[in-house]
Design a protein around this motif. Structure first.
Motif: not given
Length: 189
Positions: A162-189
């Motif tokens: 259960g702890l491993a699943l919670v850790g993996f879910a947190a990792y995926r969430r951070r990775r997804t949020e990090g990718n979204a922020q990186a794309q926002d920085r690349l796109m001109p406003a």
């Protein structure tokens, strides 16, 4: 005449039985009860009165536990000058083919035995306290035993999974949020 001889023989027999009983060792057994909650404890002890001076004792406290556990116990005897005094010489736990021995510490007029052991399996156990009564009016000791249930291997495995699943879910969430922020920085406003 036969009655007189019979009376003398009976009196002699009773005197010899009385002398044998006063020289006997002091032994007792008491059952301790635990309710199998996560941590349980029980108090125990014995008191030896006048007429027991010079006698050795072995008091047994029995209990059963239905799951793996850890045990911790302490026994204390405090001497009151020469009036009430014991010489504690052993604290042992035995059961399921094993025996564990306590450690004695003496501080002033107090004698303390402590015992702790982990990883015991379910079953029947006996906690034994031994010693010698040295006080003029006897002596006493008191103790406590605490038992903590140890989780079974399957419970620990499920918890780690259960702890491993919670850790993996947190990792995926951070990775997804990090990718979204990186794309926002690349796109001109």
């Amino acid at each position: 005449m036969k009655k007189l001889i019979g009376g003398v023989l009976l009196a002699s027999a009773l005197c010899s039985v009385g002398a044998t009983a006063s020289a006997a060792q002091i032994n007792g057994t008491q059952a301790l009860t635990f309710n199998n909650s996560s941590t349980t404890s029980s108090y125990f002890g014995s008191e030896f009165g006048a007429g027991t001076t010079g006698k050795s004792f072995l008091e047994n406290f029995t209990f059963s536990y239905s799951s793996p556990f850890t045990v911790s116990s302490a026994v204390i005897s405090i001497a009151l000058d020469g009036i009430s005094r014991l010489n504690l010489n052993s604290l042992t736990l035995s059961g399921n083919g094993g025996t564990w021995t306590g450690v004695k510490t003496t501080v002033g007029s107090a004698q303390v035995f402590t015992l702790r052991t982990d990883g015991l399996s379910s079953g029947n156990y006996t906690l034994s306290v031994g010693g010698l009564v040295t006080g003029a009016t006897g002596g006493s000791f008191g103790g406590n035993i605490s038992i903590a249930a140890v989780p079974e291997a399957s419970t620990v495995a499920m918890m780690l999974g259960g702890l491993a699943l919670v850790g993996f879910a947190a990792y995926r969430r951070r990775r997804t949020e990090g990718n979204a922020q990186a794309q926002d920085r690349l796109m001109p406003a």
